[in-house]
Design a protein around this motif. Sequence first.
Motif, mmCIF file in Angstrom:
data_model
loop_
_atom_site.group_PDB
_atom_site.id
_atom_site.type_symbol
_atom_site.label_atom_id
_atom_site.label_comp_id
_atom_site.label_asym_id
_atom_site.label_seq_id
_atom_site.Cartn_x
_atom_site.Cartn_y
_atom_site.Cartn_z
ATOM 1 N N GLU A 136 0.843 -1.188 0.000
ATOM 2 C CA GLU A 136 0.000 0.000 0.000
ATOM 3 C C GLU A 136 0.881 1.242 0.000
ATOM 4 O O GLU A 136 2.076 1.189 0.336
ATOM 5 C CB GLU A 136 -0.910 0.008 1.229
ATOM 6 C CG GLU A 136 -1.864 -1.173 1.320
ATOM 7 C CD GLU A 136 -2.927 -1.124 0.232
ATOM 8 O OE1 GLU A 136 -3.214 -0.016 -0.266
ATOM 9 O OE2 GLU A 136 -3.472 -2.194 -0.096
ATOM 10 N N ARG A 137 0.273 2.384 -0.344
ATOM 11 C CA ARG A 137 1.037 3.626 -0.434
ATOM 12 C C ARG A 137 1.753 3.992 0.867
ATOM 13 O O ARG A 137 2.901 4.425 0.859
ATOM 14 C CB ARG A 137 0.112 4.781 -0.826
ATOM 15 C CG ARG A 137 -0.113 4.915 -2.314
ATOM 16 C CD ARG A 137 -0.801 6.231 -2.582
ATOM 17 N NE ARG A 137 -0.850 6.505 -3.992
ATOM 18 C CZ ARG A 137 -1.018 7.712 -4.502
ATOM 19 N NH1 ARG A 137 -1.150 8.748 -3.701
ATOM 20 N NH2 ARG A 137 -1.065 7.904 -5.794
ATOM 21 N N PHE B 8 8.927 3.022 3.566
ATOM 22 C CA PHE B 8 10.134 2.376 3.044
ATOM 23 C C PHE B 8 11.108 3.419 2.512
ATOM 24 O O PHE B 8 12.309 3.361 2.794
ATOM 25 C CB PHE B 8 9.756 1.383 1.940
ATOM 26 C CG PHE B 8 10.932 0.745 1.263
ATOM 27 C CD1 PHE B 8 11.601 -0.307 1.853
ATOM 28 C CD2 PHE B 8 11.386 1.209 0.033
ATOM 29 C CE1 PHE B 8 12.702 -0.899 1.232
ATOM 30 C CE2 PHE B 8 12.478 0.633 -0.602
ATOM 31 C CZ PHE B 8 13.132 -0.429 0.012
ATOM 32 N N PHE B 9 10.619 4.380 1.739
ATOM 33 C CA PHE B 9 11.477 5.436 1.209
ATOM 34 C C PHE B 9 12.130 6.217 2.351
ATOM 35 O O PHE B 9 13.321 6.544 2.296
ATOM 36 C CB PHE B 9 10.668 6.383 0.316
ATOM 37 C CG PHE B 9 10.597 5.963 -1.128
ATOM 38 C CD1 PHE B 9 11.294 6.660 -2.109
ATOM 39 C CD2 PHE B 9 9.839 4.870 -1.517
ATOM 40 C CE1 PHE B 9 11.232 6.279 -3.438
ATOM 41 C CE2 PHE B 9 9.762 4.474 -2.837
ATOM 42 C CZ PHE B 9 10.470 5.183 -3.817
ATOM 43 N N GLY C 78 16.249 7.139 3.791
ATOM 44 C CA GLY C 78 16.705 8.522 3.776
ATOM 45 C C GLY C 78 16.095 9.364 2.676
ATOM 46 O O GLY C 78 16.579 10.453 2.376
ATOM 47 N N MET C 79 15.007 8.882 2.071
ATOM 48 C CA MET C 79 14.344 9.604 0.988
ATOM 49 C C MET C 79 12.916 9.928 1.404
ATOM 50 O O MET C 79 12.283 9.183 2.140
ATOM 51 C CB MET C 79 14.330 8.771 -0.294
ATOM 52 C CG MET C 79 15.695 8.246 -0.720
ATOM 53 S SD MET C 79 16.880 9.550 -1.128
ATOM 54 C CE MET C 79 16.165 10.168 -2.657
ATOM 55 N N LEU C 80 12.421 11.051 0.932
ATOM 56 C CA LEU C 80 11.074 11.485 1.267
ATOM 57 C C LEU C 80 10.258 11.667 -0.006
ATOM 58 O O LEU C 80 10.682 12.366 -0.932
ATOM 59 C CB LEU C 80 11.117 12.816 2.028
ATOM 60 C CG LEU C 80 9.770 13.463 2.379
ATOM 61 C CD1 LEU C 80 9.014 12.609 3.388
ATOM 62 C CD2 LEU C 80 9.985 14.877 2.921
ATOM 63 N N ILE C 81 9.114 10.998 -0.088
ATOM 64 C CA ILE C 81 8.194 11.231 -1.207
ATOM 65 C C ILE C 81 7.392 12.481 -0.859
ATOM 66 O O ILE C 81 6.437 12.428 -0.081
ATOM 67 C CB ILE C 81 7.255 10.033 -1.442
ATOM 68 C CG1 ILE C 81 8.068 8.770 -1.767
ATOM 69 C CG2 ILE C 81 6.289 10.342 -2.581
ATOM 70 C CD1 ILE C 81 7.211 7.536 -1.975
#
Length: 277
Positions: free
Chosen positions: A235-236, A242-243, A247-250
């Motif tokens: 799911e979203r 997970f991102f 160390g990543m941000l959606i």
Amino acid sequence: MVYKPLKRYIFASDFDQTLTFNDSGYVLAELVGIPTAEFERKAKGMAKINLVQQGAELAYLLLHDPEFKAKVRKEHLREVGKRIRLKGDIKLLYQLLEAGIDGHFFDFYVLSAAPVEVIHSALEGIVPYDHIFGTEFRYKPSGEIDTIVRATAGYGKVAVLDQLLTEHVTGPDHVIYTGDGSSDINVMLHVNARDGLTIAVSESPDISQIAKRTVLSTSALAVLAPILEEVAGWERARIRTFFETKGMLIQEWERVRTDWLTVRPAITEPAEPVSVA
């Protein structure tokens, strides 16, 4: 403990304008002093008359066009790879796919009509050479291009992909292909027909109408979103988390459907002539 069987997939990507922001042909033309407008004119002319398979226009020019043949050497192709702008996070994407996600493992390959020297140079230290398939030339001792060994364009991409399936003993439904334009049509149709996943990274109507998913981003990592949805069934909210753990941000994620319409005035029947007494 419940045993989960290992799930392996082939992740194959185009190079020009899929992993990069530029087309290697334009960068090469600029490097050797050929006006980019002239390269564009010649490439579009070949595409228009279907002289070569889509994507192989640069290879044809390097082999047969007097100006390109006289100026381009092997070292120029390597230099193009150093100059071309890559999309962000390609190395992280490779590492995540190779390490595996939730029991799913992905072998990352590049399939492109771009000269293999360009791709090797651009992705050095990111993707192993033996995972890169590009157009291969045979060279004269002077460094001048002599003949072509293989062009990974059009059906050439399909042939390489089928070869990889045989080597990996993997089913065709375990293939993910990402590309950006008309040169990817053949391989995307091939993957779709056998229940694989195709992802477009441009809004070009040539490819977005064929690909099962379309993702627009300046980061190569963005293709993980549809992979995690379609393959892993996430799911979203889980994808966002997970991102963030990496160390990543959606920051923005907008899903829209694009309908491509051409609307013109209708042709009406001519009115019947009226006789005047």
